[in-house]
Write a protein that holds these residues in place. Sequence first.
Motif, short mmCIF file in Angstrom:
data_model
loop_
_atom_site.label_atom_id
_atom_site.label_comp_id
_atom_site.label_asym_id
_atom_site.label_seq_id
_atom_site.Cartn_x
_atom_site.Cartn_y
_atom_site.Cartn_z
N CYS A 312 0.83 -1.21 0.00
CA CYS A 312 0.00 0.00 0.00
C CYS A 312 0.86 1.26 0.00
O CYS A 312 0.54 2.26 -0.68
N SER A 315 2.27 1.74 -3.45
CA SER A 315 1.20 2.18 -4.36
C SER A 315 0.93 3.67 -4.20
O SER A 315 0.77 4.40 -5.19
N LEU A 316 0.86 4.14 -2.95
CA LEU A 316 0.65 5.58 -2.72
C LEU A 316 1.79 6.42 -3.29
O LEU A 316 1.57 7.47 -3.92
N LEU A 334 -5.12 1.60 -5.42
CA LEU A 334 -4.31 1.35 -4.23
C LEU A 334 -4.05 -0.14 -4.02
O LEU A 334 -2.92 -0.55 -3.76
N LEU A 335 -5.08 -0.97 -4.14
CA LEU A 335 -4.95 -2.39 -3.84
C LEU A 335 -4.59 -3.23 -5.07
O LEU A 335 -4.07 -4.34 -4.92
N ASN A 337 -2.67 -2.06 -7.83
CA ASN A 337 -1.71 -1.30 -8.63
C ASN A 337 -0.89 -2.25 -9.48
O ASN A 337 -0.21 -3.14 -8.95
#
Length: 588
Positions: A312, A315-316, A334-335, A337
Amino acid sequence: MAWFIVLLLCLGKLRAQFLEMRDKTQVEGELLNFLLRLKLEESYNTVLVYGKDCIFHSLARRLEVAIVLVSSGGTDFDWDFSTLALVLSCGLDAEKEENYRTLMKLQSNKRLIYTEEVIQPESVCRSYAIKDQYNVAIISVNPNNSIVLKACRWFKDPNYEEIDLYSNKQVFINQFRNMHGAPIRSLPDKLAPRSMTYRDPKTNETKAIGYVANLVNNFVQKVNATLVMDLDDVSETIFYGNISKWTQEDRLDVGMSLEPTWRKINLDTFTYPYVGCTYCFMVPLPQSLPYNQIYSEIIDSHVLGVMLLLFCIFSLLLIYSQKKSWRGLNLANLLLNDKCLRGFLGQPYPFPLNSNRQLKLIIFLLCFASLITTTMYQAYLQSFLTTPPPEPMLRSFLDVDNSRYKIALSQVEWDMVHKTEGHMMHIIHKDRLKVFDEFNQFVTLRESFNINYIFPVSDIRWETYREQQKLFARPIFYYSDDFCLTRLTFLTLPIRRYLPYRDLLEAHILSQKEFGLLRHWIDNSFYDMVKLGLTPLEDLSLPEDDGDAIDLDDLSWIFALYFIGLALGCIGFVMEHTWRRYRMFSGT
């Protein structure tokens, strides 16, 4: 003349009474001196007088010891007499003790029987021997007021000996120190390594060996007795409870067996504790994990949580570094990617052109994390596939209840556990228990090393099982002291209630333990079993499965996860395609 004759008769009568009183006083004096001398020799501190008034009542008061008068000949009270009490009986049938506990305590005490009747000492000694009372002496007074002392000698013919009242010869002797070949009835339980029978090739006699049998054999030799074992109808292991029952019924003198003291209140038919042991379980060693479970074992929940958190975070960072804003941030990006997911799995992914330094640094960290993750799991997987780890060991009855094993018990062991309140074994479900009514069936199954069961066993018996497993290619069972039937129990020899040489046997038990013979016999138990052919010199362990080949069933979890992922991908594709078509039609 008439008055003169009457006067002479009165004087004669008075003279006779005076002589009788003088003779009685002389007899009392001689008996008193004898009792005082006996007090120095035997050191008694209590005098117990049975029967109605006789010469012992007046003499006992002059001995300066505690006196107990039982005129009725017996009581129903449990008297706490010690071996230092002297029993005086006013007649042959004066002692009629009713309480068996008092009889046991007074069994080996010295007894003096006073009688004025003409008796046959053989019958008197024989009648007391029937009651297992052998320290008996008979005192009688002849018509000439001379005292005759006769002491019973059970192992001689005749069974008594006349002793001069003034001689230094010992009146009471421990007759069982030399039994002159008298029989001692016993029976081995044939439960290795306690007592194992074999036939002597020289004498063709059946003999017994073992750390219990050796104790009884040595005692028989020590007291010069003859061991009698009726083994005509015995071919298998005898349940130790049966031997205890036969000793209680006086069919045996000493049982060549051991009885645990679980929940026993009355120990009248048992000796001093011979050995103490734990009674725990021998448990099959954990088997290797199946290949289809290895994939779940290498994934730790904590590590998986950390990896999800890093996923996570990456991803951010990727979303923000590409557009310098959070406009593209949503739950799907987010989940799911794409770059982050393929990067964590070590797969190639498109690298954006004209990337800034922050994005390159993030990509570099993502590659490093993927390298560490894939290398770690690959190392775990290859190591576990080469040498699969064992299953978790059982640490409690709750683990046993949740395992694939069953607990094998004999009926007596289960009854003892069932009657013990608060025992942890009560949590075991009945379908996880296998209770055997026949003790031989339980012992046979335990000696077969059946890996489907858990067996209770004492730590002494386990030593022989441990030595036997050294002959195997690999051990099968281990002794677990994490859960037990009992942490400590004492084992005793069963004996009949009124065994006259109980004190000699218990002293013999203590001396054998003190000299270290018990430990020596236990250490050599396995070799005795091998010598008698009771332990087979063969490998009872099962051959290991060929671990080089992986079957299709071992990949069941992999295929299951693959098809689940494929189904989710298809569902996601259909949903995304449907959503785009919906937006297209809604926009026109």
